[in-house]
Write an enzyme that holds these catalytic residues in place. Structure first.
Site, PDB file in Angstrom:
ATOM      1  N   CYS A  79       1.108  -0.982   0.122  1.00  0.00           N
ATOM      2  CA  CYS A  79      -0.007  -0.003  -0.570  1.00  0.00           C
ATOM      3  C   CYS A  79       0.951   1.331  -0.375  1.00  0.00           C
ATOM      4  CB  CYS A  79      -1.059   0.169   1.241  1.00  0.00           C
ATOM      5  SG  CYS A  79      -1.880   1.953   1.418  1.00  0.00           S
ATOM      6  N   HIS A 168      -3.035  -3.660 -10.521  1.00  0.00           N
ATOM      7  CA  HIS A 168      -3.563  -2.576 -11.498  1.00  0.00           C
ATOM      8  C   HIS A 168      -4.608  -3.090 -12.642  1.00  0.00           C
ATOM      9  CE1 HIS A 168      -2.631  -0.086  -7.473  1.00  0.00           C
ATOM     10  NE2 HIS A 168      -1.896  -1.285  -7.803  1.00  0.00           N
ATOM     11  N   GLU A 223     -10.163   0.280  -5.198  1.00  0.00           N
ATOM     12  CA  GLU A 223      -9.253   0.107  -4.527  1.00  0.00           C
ATOM     13  C   GLU A 223      -9.650  -1.572  -3.986  1.00  0.00           C
ATOM     14  OE1 GLU A 223      -6.516   0.885  -2.571  1.00  0.00           O
ATOM     15  OE2 GLU A 223      -7.307   2.663  -2.079  1.00  0.00           O
ATOM     16  N   CYS A 232      -4.481   6.636  -3.756  1.00  0.00           N
ATOM     17  CA  CYS A 232      -3.953   5.050  -3.686  1.00  0.00           C
ATOM     18  C   CYS A 232      -2.435   5.487  -4.342  1.00  0.00           C
ATOM     19  CB  CYS A 232      -4.865   4.497  -4.878  1.00  0.00           C
ATOM     20  SG  CYS A 232      -3.776   2.553  -5.167  1.00  0.00           S
ATOM     21  N   GLY A 235      -1.753   2.724  -7.129  1.00  0.00           N
ATOM     22  CA  GLY A 235      -2.367   3.505  -8.380  1.00  0.00           C
ATOM     23  C   GLY A 235      -1.904   4.325  -8.894  1.00  0.00           C
TER      24      GLY A 235
END
Length: 291
Positions: A79, A168, A223, A232, A235
């Site tokens: 994360c 992703h 997410e 994110c 991301g």
């Protein structure tokens, strides 16, 4: 730490551009000191503390390890916003001043975190993973997935897939359509359709991207395991890789998210991605855990 007699948990809340996490000192234990089900209850914004996840600060020899439970109880590999909060939390625990660097083990590998004097945290996120089976996605049997068509609820979206240690799927719009206005997207409706699509065997995070210039992008994210969030970090990194692959952007971009901007650089010299952004302490407390 957990006090077994009272079943209470001490915590500190941090946020990175609106992506908020319950930080737990787990340094004396080799496994998370609360269960995934307890993490779900703690992340509930009405009945618990509220958060996008619970992050456990653990040891890895002389260095550190980060484990995380999402708000749905699943455990992601990595994360980006959470690891910046991790760096700030470590500095607070140590009462350390910037500049300070940390080596942190995640399920996606080791990350190098740099706490800067301006309060920003820069994270070496490592190289992106672009091979379809490793992401993983079934949009191609092998090789890179760039602008691949994907049918979602009767509409064809063009997808570029990237892994930053977690999967992703990035889209700049539908086939034959104009560029996205990401603020107008019904994210709560379409996000789950991408996350649980059969072409993503491990589910996926999905980023919807609007291009302002070759150095300025805007994204909204659905997410995996957390739904629509303010930000994110992985991301944002994946979005810049996808934008470069599609010829839409340069390797260094400002990426606007609902919670604020991140600076992302996909460095050509080492193929690593560097993410820079803030992380802030919000509050601390003790919560009673249910039996």
């Amino acid at each position: 730490m957990v006090k077994e007699s009272k079943r209470t948990l001490e915590f500190v809340k941090y946020q990175g551009i609106g992506n908020d996490f319950i930080m737990v000192n787990n340094l004396d234990f080799s496994e998370p000191i609360i269960t995934a089900a307890e993490a779900v209850r703690l992340c509930d914004r009405h009945l618990g503390i509220g958060g996008d996840g619970v992050i456990f600060v653990m040891r890895d020899g002389e260095d550190y390890q980060m484990r995380i439970y999402n708000s749905d109880g699943s455990e992601p590999e990595m994360c980006g916003n959470g690891i910046r909060c991790f760096a700030k939390y470590l500095a607070d625990l140590e009462q350390a001043s910037a500049p300070r660097s940390y080596k942190v083990l995640t399920l996606a590998g080791h990350m190098i975190l740099e706490l800067r004097e301006d309060g920003q945290v820069c994270v070496d996120m490592g190289p992106p993973i672009l091979e379809a089976p490793q992401i993983p996605t079934k949009l191609a049997p092998q090789g890179e997935v760039v602008k691949a068509p994907l049918d979602v609820d009767g509409k064809t979206w063009l997808m570029t897939c990237v892994s930053m240690g977690n999967p992703h799927a990035i889209t700049f719009g539908q086939e034959g359509g104009e560029g996205l206005n990401v603020d107008a997207l019904p994210l709560e409706q379409i996000g789950p359709l991408f996350e649980h699509h059969e072409v993503f065997p491990a589910r996926t995070n999905t980023e919807f991207v609007e291009v302002f210039s070759r150095n300025h992008l805007k994204m909204r994210v659905w997410e995996r395991g957390a739904g629509a969030t303010q930000a994110c970090g992985t991301g944002a990194c994946a979005v810049v890789v996808a934008a470069v692959k599609e010829g839409r952007a340069e390797r260094r971009c400002t990426v606007d998210l609902p919670g604020g901007p991140l600076e992302i650089e996909w460095r050509e010299s080492d193929n690593h991605i560097y993410m820079t952004g803030p992380a802030k302490r919000v509050f601390q407390g003790t919560v009673v855990l249910e039996n």
